[in-house]
Design an enzyme around this catalytic site. Structure first.
Site, PDB file in Angstrom:
ATOM      1  N   GLY A  60       0.752  -1.242   0.000  1.00  0.00           N
ATOM      2  CA  GLY A  60       0.000   0.000   0.000  1.00  0.00           C
ATOM      3  C   GLY A  60       0.783   1.292   0.000  1.00  0.00           C
ATOM      4  O   GLY A  60       0.197   2.367   0.113  1.00  0.00           O
ATOM      5  N   TRP A  62       2.320   2.928  -2.388  1.00  0.00           N
ATOM      6  CA  TRP A  62       1.985   3.833  -3.495  1.00  0.00           C
ATOM      7  C   TRP A  62       0.643   4.517  -3.229  1.00  0.00           C
ATOM      8  O   TRP A  62       0.491   5.713  -3.468  1.00  0.00           O
ATOM      9  CB  TRP A  62       1.962   3.077  -4.826  1.00  0.00           C
ATOM     10  N   ASP A  92      -5.711  -5.550  -5.558  1.00  0.00           N
ATOM     11  CA  ASP A  92      -4.662  -6.564  -5.416  1.00  0.00           C
ATOM     12  C   ASP A  92      -5.295  -7.914  -5.133  1.00  0.00           C
ATOM     13  O   ASP A  92      -6.380  -7.989  -4.544  1.00  0.00           O
ATOM     14  CB  ASP A  92      -3.699  -6.206  -4.275  1.00  0.00           C
ATOM     15  N   ASP A 108      -8.964 -10.294  -8.680  1.00  0.00           N
ATOM     16  CA  ASP A 108      -8.334 -10.198  -9.999  1.00  0.00           C
ATOM     17  C   ASP A 108      -9.071  -9.151 -10.827  1.00  0.00           C
ATOM     18  O   ASP A 108     -10.272  -9.298 -11.104  1.00  0.00           O
ATOM     19  CB  ASP A 108      -8.402 -11.567 -10.680  1.00  0.00           C
ATOM     20  N   ASP A 133       2.790  -1.239  -9.675  1.00  0.00           N
ATOM     21  CA  ASP A 133       4.074  -1.711  -9.157  1.00  0.00           C
ATOM     22  C   ASP A 133       4.088  -3.237  -9.133  1.00  0.00           C
ATOM     23  O   ASP A 133       4.864  -3.852  -8.401  1.00  0.00           O
ATOM     24  CB  ASP A 133       4.310  -1.133  -7.754  1.00  0.00           C
ATOM     25  N   LYS A 173       5.837  -0.858 -13.672  1.00  0.00           N
ATOM     26  CA  LYS A 173       7.187  -1.352 -13.408  1.00  0.00           C
ATOM     27  C   LYS A 173       7.500  -2.503 -14.352  1.00  0.00           C
ATOM     28  O   LYS A 173       6.681  -3.395 -14.570  1.00  0.00           O
ATOM     29  CB  LYS A 173       7.317  -1.836 -11.963  1.00  0.00           C
TER      30      LYS A 173
END
Length: 220
Positions: A60, A62, A92, A108, A133, A173
């Site tokens: 968490g 970000w 997530d 998902d 990320d 990322k």
């Protein structure tokens, strides 16, 4: 023995890492917050009133940074309510401890029930910024890892194509190595402006790089 030596070396580096110490001091759950902070300060990604989606958000940090940023520039009405000027949705597969003013959805983001929850929060607004990320579990086998990294980036690209507003942005990322150039080409196919960012908060030994795409070429 070599494994223990590696673990000891990593632990020593982690404990003495200035970004780890800063995260502990400033209340961030992970040092990764400073990677986003540096990119945001360079590219001016986060602004008051935006709808922002954080993919692969756990633990968490970000979302914490985005929340702090949106609380700094909040309107007077939001300030009276103690909230933020904007909307943050964190997604997530893993559970995540609650963060004030952040809507967390566990699941998902390709599944209909998760997307329905997202749309309930967003309403009829398009998303201004998608940040990711996410990183796959790496095996050390270059070909297999490249495919996994590309797959994760593809998921973020597909999500952005379906939910971003035309002048929105996507930050993901990825890792330098086999398959990196293909990921960049996919970004260029989807966005008018593409840039790579390697923030100082990324560890020197890490091959991670963040790709930023802005302004969809073919908005939905």
């Amino acid at each position: 023995m070599a494994k223990n030596k590696f673990n000891t070396s990593w632990l020593h580096d982690h404990i003495n890492d200035p970004y780890v110490k800063m995260a502990q001091r400033e209340g961030y759950r992970a040092r990764a917050a400073y990677k986003l902070k540096e990119i945001d300060e360079q590219d001016k990604l986060i602004r008051p009133g935006q709808v922002i989606v954080d993919l692969g958000a756990a633990p968490g940090s970000w979302s914490q940074y985005v929340r702090n940023k949106l609380s700094q520039g909040k309107h007077r009405d939001a300030q009276r309510e103690g909230g933020i000027d904007g909307t943050i949705i964190a997604l997530d597969l893993l559970p995540m401890e609650p963060i004030a003013d952040v809507h967390f959805i566990q699941g998902d983001f390709r599944e209909d029930n998760v997307l329905a929850q997202l749309e309930e929060v967003v309403g009829d607004r398009d998303v201004d910024l998608v940040i990711s990320d996410m990183a796959p579990n790496l095996s050390g086998v270059a070909v297999a890892d490249a495919a996994r990294i590309e797959h994760v980036c593809d998921l973020a690209l597909e999500f952005a194509q379906n939910h971003l507003k035309p002048d929105g942005a996507l930050l993901v990322k990825c890792f330098h190595g086999s398959g990196y150039s293909q990921i960049v080409e996919k970004f260029k196919h989807q966005f008018k402006t593409v840039a790579a960012r390697k923030p100082k908060a990324s560890r020197d030994k890490s091959s991670e790089t963040f790709i930023l795409g802005r302004h969809l070429k073919r908005p939905r």
